[in-house]
Design a protein around this motif. Structure first.
Motif, PDB file in Angstrom:
ATOM      1  N   ILE A 128       0.828  -1.208   0.000  1.00 47.15           N
ATOM      2  CA  ILE A 128       0.000   0.000   0.000  1.00 47.15           C
ATOM      3  C   ILE A 128       0.860   1.255   0.000  1.00 47.15           C
ATOM      4  N   ILE A 129       1.818   1.338   0.936  1.00 48.65           N
ATOM      5  CA  ILE A 129       2.666   2.528   1.022  1.00 48.65           C
ATOM      6  C   ILE A 129       3.526   2.652  -0.234  1.00 48.65           C
ATOM      7  N   GLY A 130       4.156   1.549  -0.635  1.00 54.07           N
ATOM      8  CA  GLY A 130       5.061   1.580  -1.780  1.00 54.07           C
ATOM      9  C   GLY A 130       4.388   2.052  -3.053  1.00 54.07           C
ATOM     10  N   ILE A 131       3.197   1.523  -3.327  1.00 54.66           N
ATOM     11  CA  ILE A 131       2.515   1.843  -4.583  1.00 54.66           C
ATOM     12  C   ILE A 131       1.737   3.141  -4.493  1.00 54.66           C
ATOM     13  N   ILE A 356       5.111  -5.571  17.088  1.00 52.38           N
ATOM     14  CA  ILE A 356       5.040  -5.611  15.623  1.00 52.38           C
ATOM     15  C   ILE A 356       4.107  -4.514  15.108  1.00 52.38           C
ATOM     16  N   GLN A 357       2.947  -4.340  15.752  1.00 52.01           N
ATOM     17  CA  GLN A 357       1.998  -3.311  15.321  1.00 52.01           C
ATOM     18  C   GLN A 357       2.596  -1.909  15.449  1.00 52.01           C
ATOM     19  N   ALA A 358       3.236  -1.639  16.582  1.00 57.98           N
ATOM     20  CA  ALA A 358       3.838  -0.315  16.785  1.00 57.98           C
ATOM     21  C   ALA A 358       4.947  -0.055  15.783  1.00 57.98           C
ATOM     22  N   THR A 359       5.753  -1.085  15.509  1.00 62.63           N
ATOM     23  CA  THR A 359       6.831  -0.950  14.522  1.00 62.63           C
ATOM     24  C   THR A 359       6.251  -0.661  13.140  1.00 62.63           C
ATOM     25  N   PHE A 364       5.530   2.988   8.772  1.00 62.84           N
ATOM     26  CA  PHE A 364       4.602   3.548   7.790  1.00 62.84           C
ATOM     27  C   PHE A 364       4.725   5.072   7.760  1.00 62.84           C
ATOM     28  N   LEU A 365       4.691   5.675   8.948  1.00 59.59           N
ATOM     29  CA  LEU A 365       4.700   7.131   9.035  1.00 59.59           C
ATOM     30  C   LEU A 365       6.036   7.720   8.595  1.00 59.59           C
ATOM     31  N   VAL A 366       7.143   7.219   9.175  1.00 61.11           N
ATOM     32  CA  VAL A 366       8.464   7.792   8.875  1.00 61.11           C
ATOM     33  C   VAL A 366       8.832   7.559   7.414  1.00 61.11           C
TER      34      VAL A 366
END
Length: 388
Positions: A128-131, A356-359, A364-366
């Motif tokens: 999602i982020i990549g595309i 894992i969720q926090a990472t 995602f944000l950074v």
């Protein structure tokens, strides 16, 4: 759903519109607004929306449409060429990321099995982020887009194998019958989709292409139908959706379908990012914050470097290697699924799951900030970098 459906969608989309406006004025990525909104309105924030699981299930359709649109934009011959080049890069990089995640998890006191799952979750980058942050012109016409899609598809297949391992109930023991079925299912599904498109779908499109509503309906039915068949065969809905797209990519009407489905895709992706923020238990953040920051920082540094080194070894240009490395510098939505499956199978505890969720949220944000401030993207803060 605990709240009326209309009220839930009002809160999500009206809230998203308000925060998105603020984000644009302050030059922030829009997906940050969606995640923050989820955290604020979700069960661990104000509690205005409590049934996050249903929203997450609905939002998964956005990921399916995203992969379908990717397939529409790829030519089969070009994809096969890219996959041959990307295979070694995907395998070696995934091993490096897994070992790094395992080592950091183990150093922070997690058990052997939990550290293995943490390492497993670090192997993949977000489709999602990549595309979503890749300009459409790059995705359609440039080698960068083809190479990124090839790497992400190979990672998806590795993720499926990891999920099979976890679903077997014990890391280290695999249902070989199901494993072999999955390996055989992919080429069979590809052959079926090619034959169905050639002898059924294209004939229907040619016969009724003047009825735009019918073409829209046919595209959605084909996408979701093959996604469901793929999942039933032990693959993922995402792989089925991609095959559904790529098998009609050579059709003259493929770009019309792509343009028609983009608003629908964005609708569901807003729900995905909202559910990501809403499902995170803020009360457990203090227990995992240090480890998650260290793990996220390691991934954000190591992933671009590893991809750069491996792609340079494949004779790719230095600028392209760094570009792809930073665009794939986060972990994946598959990582969240791995955490969920492993928790349900009692392989890891809630603390490891929230690590894992926090990472995932941090990366995602950074990673999004890194891309929109430094590389061309549809939501870049600079007019010079903004590409649709």
């Amino acid at each position: 759903m605990g709240e009326p459906v209309v009220q839930t969608f009002f809160l999500i989309f009206t809230g998203a519109a308000v925060l998105a406006s603020i984000a644009l004025y302050t030059r922030q990525p829009l997906l940050v607004a969606y995640i923050v909104l989820g955290a604020v309105l979700g069960p661990y924030g104000m509690g205005l929306i409590t049934n996050v699981h249903l929203i997450t299930e609905i939002s998964h359709i956005g990921i399916i449409f995203l992969l379908f649109l990717l397939g529409l934009d790829m030519q089969p011959r070009a994809l096969l060429s890219v996959l041959r080049k990307a295979t070694s890069v995907a395998l070696i990089s995934s091993l490096v990321f897994a070992v790094t995640g395992f080592a950091i998890g183990y150093l922070f006191g997690y058990g052997l099995l939990e550290s293995m799952v943490i390492g497993m979750a670090m192997m993949f980058s977000s489709t999602i982020i990549g595309i979503k942050l890749l300009p459409t012109t790059v995705l359609h016409h440039k080698h960068t887009g083809e190479l990124m899609v090839g790497l992400l598809l190979l990672q998806d297949f590795l993720a499926i194998l990891c999920l099979m391992l976890l679903l077997s109930g014990d890391v280290g023991r695999v249902d070989m019958r199901q494993f072999l079925l999955t390996i055989v299912a992919l080429p069979l599904l590809a052959l079926f989709s090619v034959a169905f498109v050639r002898y059924v779908l294209l004939k229907l499109i040619q016969a009724f292409d003047r009825f735009h509503e019918y073409i829209f309906l046919l595209a959605i039915g084909w996408c979701l139908g093959l996604a469901e068949l793929s999942e039933a065969l032990g693959l993922s809905a995402e792989i089925g959706a991609f095959l559904a797209g790529i098998t009609i990519a050579t059709s003259p009407i493929s770009q019309y379908i792509a343009i028609s489905l983009k608003p629908l895709r964005d609708f569901f992706l807003i729900l995905f990012f909202f559910s990501l923020g809403a499902s995170f238990n803020l009360n457990l953040l203090s227990e995992v914050i240090v480890a998650s920051v260290v793990l996220a920082a390691a991934m954000l540094v190591i992933k671009p470097v590893v991809f750069r080194v491996l792609l340079r070894h494949q004779s790719e240009k230095n600028s392209l290697a760094w570009d792809i490395g930073f665009r794939l510098g986060q972990i994946s939505e598959f990582s969240l699924l791995i955490a969920f499956v492993a928790t349900n199978a009692a392989i890891i505890g809630q603390k490891a799951s929230h690590l894992i969720q926090a990472t995932a949220i941090i990366t995602f944000l950074v990673s999004s900030y890194i891309v929109i401030f430094n590389y061309p993207s549809p939501i870049a803060v600079s007019d010079r970098l903004r590409r649709d």
